[in-house]
Design a protein around this motif. Structure first.
Motif, PDB file in Angstrom:
ATOM      1  N   GLY A  10       0.811  -1.202   0.000  1.00  0.00           N
ATOM      2  CA  GLY A  10       0.000   0.000   0.000  1.00  0.00           C
ATOM      3  C   GLY A  10       0.844   1.250   0.000  1.00  0.00           C
ATOM      4  N   LEU A  11       0.166   2.373   0.202  1.00  0.00           N
ATOM      5  CA  LEU A  11       0.822   3.675   0.256  1.00  0.00           C
ATOM      6  C   LEU A  11       0.880   4.137   1.696  1.00  0.00           C
ATOM      7  CD1 LEU A  11       1.872   6.323  -1.037  1.00  0.00           C
ATOM      8  CD2 LEU A  11      -0.527   7.030  -1.290  1.00  0.00           C
ATOM      9  N   VAL A  12       2.089   4.416   2.167  1.00  0.00           N
ATOM     10  CA  VAL A  12       2.276   4.872   3.539  1.00  0.00           C
ATOM     11  C   VAL A  12       3.237   6.056   3.542  1.00  0.00           C
ATOM     12  CG1 VAL A  12       1.845   2.609   4.563  1.00  0.00           C
ATOM     13  CG2 VAL A  12       4.179   3.273   3.933  1.00  0.00           C
ATOM     14  N   GLN A  13       3.339   6.695   4.687  1.00  0.00           N
ATOM     15  CA  GLN A  13       4.278   7.803   4.821  1.00  0.00           C
ATOM     16  C   GLN A  13       5.582   7.318   5.451  1.00  0.00           C
ATOM     17  OE1 GLN A  13       2.192  10.842   7.059  1.00  0.00           O
ATOM     18  NE2 GLN A  13       1.307  11.692   5.181  1.00  0.00           N
ATOM     19  N   ALA A  14       6.624   8.060   5.235  1.00  0.00           N
ATOM     20  CA  ALA A  14       7.913   7.719   5.828  1.00  0.00           C
ATOM     21  C   ALA A  14       7.769   7.630   7.340  1.00  0.00           C
ATOM     22  CB  ALA A  14       8.952   8.771   5.453  1.00  0.00           C
ATOM     23  N   GLY A  15       8.370   6.583   7.899  1.00  0.00           N
ATOM     24  CA  GLY A  15       8.286   6.356   9.334  1.00  0.00           C
ATOM     25  C   GLY A  15       7.180   5.398   9.738  1.00  0.00           C
ATOM     26  N   ASP A  16       6.249   5.141   8.828  1.00  0.00           N
ATOM     27  CA  ASP A  16       5.144   4.223   9.117  1.00  0.00           C
ATOM     28  C   ASP A  16       5.599   2.773   9.039  1.00  0.00           C
ATOM     29  OD1 ASP A  16       2.381   6.088   7.574  1.00  0.00           O
ATOM     30  OD2 ASP A  16       3.453   6.327   9.486  1.00  0.00           O
ATOM     31  N   SER A  17       4.680   1.895   9.407  1.00  0.00           N
ATOM     32  CA  SER A  17       4.934   0.454   9.357  1.00  0.00           C
ATOM     33  C   SER A  17       3.924  -0.209   8.426  1.00  0.00           C
ATOM     34  CB  SER A  17       4.817  -0.172  10.743  1.00  0.00           C
ATOM     35  OG  SER A  17       5.780   0.364  11.626  1.00  0.00           O
ATOM     36  N   LEU A  18       4.314  -1.379   7.937  1.00  0.00           N
ATOM     37  CA  LEU A  18       3.459  -2.158   7.044  1.00  0.00           C
ATOM     38  C   LEU A  18       3.838  -3.617   7.206  1.00  0.00           C
ATOM     39  CD1 LEU A  18       1.325  -1.133   4.977  1.00  0.00           C
ATOM     40  CD2 LEU A  18       3.073  -1.348   3.207  1.00  0.00           C
ATOM     41  N   GLN A 113       3.248 -12.838  -7.419  1.00  0.00           N
ATOM     42  CA  GLN A 113       3.014 -11.816  -8.447  1.00  0.00           C
ATOM     43  C   GLN A 113       3.499 -10.443  -8.000  1.00  0.00           C
ATOM     44  OE1 GLN A 113       0.790 -12.745  -6.276  1.00  0.00           O
ATOM     45  NE2 GLN A 113      -0.141 -10.827  -5.555  1.00  0.00           N
ATOM     46  N   GLY A 114       3.789 -10.294  -6.725  1.00  0.00           N
ATOM     47  CA  GLY A 114       4.305  -9.028  -6.210  1.00  0.00           C
ATOM     48  C   GLY A 114       3.214  -8.142  -5.638  1.00  0.00           C
ATOM     49  N   THR A 115       3.614  -7.300  -4.698  1.00  0.00           N
ATOM     50  CA  THR A 115       2.699  -6.321  -4.116  1.00  0.00           C
ATOM     51  C   THR A 115       3.442  -4.989  -3.999  1.00  0.00           C
ATOM     52  OG1 THR A 115       1.193  -5.861  -2.260  1.00  0.00           O
ATOM     53  CG2 THR A 115       3.275  -6.938  -1.712  1.00  0.00           C
ATOM     54  N   GLN A 116       2.778  -3.913  -4.388  1.00  0.00           N
ATOM     55  CA  GLN A 116       3.414  -2.610  -4.435  1.00  0.00           C
ATOM     56  C   GLN A 116       3.450  -1.965  -3.062  1.00  0.00           C
ATOM     57  OE1 GLN A 116       4.747  -0.764  -7.219  1.00  0.00           O
ATOM     58  NE2 GLN A 116       5.473   0.563  -5.551  1.00  0.00           N
ATOM     59  N   VAL A 117       4.620  -1.479  -2.688  1.00  0.00           N
ATOM     60  CA  VAL A 117       4.785  -0.686  -1.477  1.00  0.00           C
ATOM     61  C   VAL A 117       5.312   0.682  -1.900  1.00  0.00           C
ATOM     62  CG1 VAL A 117       6.057  -0.403   0.675  1.00  0.00           C
ATOM     63  CG2 VAL A 117       5.187  -2.660   0.008  1.00  0.00           C
ATOM     64  N   THR A 118       4.589   1.722  -1.537  1.00  0.00           N
ATOM     65  CA  THR A 118       4.997   3.082  -1.862  1.00  0.00           C
ATOM     66  C   THR A 118       5.099   3.885  -0.581  1.00  0.00           C
ATOM     67  OG1 THR A 118       3.862   2.952  -3.996  1.00  0.00           O
ATOM     68  CG2 THR A 118       4.481   5.142  -3.207  1.00  0.00           C
ATOM     69  N   VAL A 119       6.266   4.464  -0.364  1.00  0.00           N
ATOM     70  CA  VAL A 119       6.509   5.253   0.839  1.00  0.00           C
ATOM     71  C   VAL A 119       6.724   6.695   0.428  1.00  0.00           C
ATOM     72  CG1 VAL A 119       7.893   5.513   2.913  1.00  0.00           C
ATOM     73  CG2 VAL A 119       7.589   3.244   1.894  1.00  0.00           C
ATOM     74  N   SER A 120       5.849   7.566   0.887  1.00  0.00           N
ATOM     75  CA  SER A 120       5.984   8.981   0.546  1.00  0.00           C
ATOM     76  C   SER A 120       6.803   9.683   1.615  1.00  0.00           C
ATOM     77  CB  SER A 120       4.602   9.632   0.431  1.00  0.00           C
ATOM     78  OG  SER A 120       3.930   9.582   1.668  1.00  0.00           O
ATOM     79  N   SER A 121       7.639  10.597   1.166  1.00  0.00           N
ATOM     80  CA  SER A 121       8.532  11.292   2.102  1.00  0.00           C
ATOM     81  C   SER A 121       7.933  12.624   2.541  1.00  0.00           C
ATOM     82  CB  SER A 121       9.887  11.516   1.447  1.00  0.00           C
ATOM     83  OG  SER A 121       9.727  12.245   0.254  1.00  0.00           O
TER      84      SER A 121
END
Length: 121
Positions: A10-18, A113-121
Motif C-alpha cells: 500500500g501507500l504509507v508515509q515515511a516512518g510508518d509500518s506495514l 506476483q508481487g505487491t506494491q509498497v509506496t513510501v511517501s517522504s
C-alpha cells in the motif's frame, strides 16, 4: 509446484509500518527457504530477507533492524514486518521459495506476483 500470493502492500508515509503476507499453496510439504525480494523502478530485483525451515533468518543491510521476516508453518504463510519505512523502500515486493538457502534471485524457484509498497517522504 508451489503457488505464492502476496498481500499487504500500500501507500504509507515515511516512518510508518506495514506488514506483508505471503500465502503458500500446493507442495507446501517440502522444506522451502522463503524469501522476500523487491524491485524498484529501473533497478534490478534485490534480496530483502529470508527464513529457512530451521528458523535461520538473513537480511539485507539496508533493512536490517527495521524489517522482520517470520513464518507460520501451520498457516503456510510468511510475513515481512516493515518498520520505520523510508522513501527508498518503495518497490514491488515479491515472495519467493527455494529448496536451498541463498540471497541470489536465480536460486529461487517459485515467485508470487508481487505487491506494491509506496513510501511517501
Amino acid at each position: 509446484q508451489v503457488q505464492l500470493v502476496e498481500s499487504g502492500g500500500g501507500l504509507v508515509q515515511a516512518g510508518d509500518s506495514l506488514r506483508l503476507s505471503c500465502a503458500a499453496s500446493g507442495r507446501t510439504d517440502r522444506r522451502y527457504v522463503m524469501g522476500w525480494f523487491r524491485q524498484a523502478p529501473g533497478k534490478e530485483r534485490e534480496f530483502v530477507a529470508s527464513f529457512t525451515w530451521g528458523g535461520t533468518t538473513a537480511y539485507a543491510d539496508s533493512v536490517k533492524d527495521r524489517f522482520t521476516i517470520s513464518r507460520d508453518n501451520a498457516k503456510n504463510t510468511v510475513y515481512l514486518q516493515m518498520n520505520s519505512l523510508k522513501a527508498e523502500d518503495t518497490a514491488v515486493y515479491y515472495c519467493a521459495a527455494a529448496l536451498q538457502w541463498g540471497t541470489v534471485v536465480g536460486l529461487y524457484d517459485y515467485w508470487g506476483q508481487g505487491t506494491q509498497v509506496t513510501v511517501s517522504s
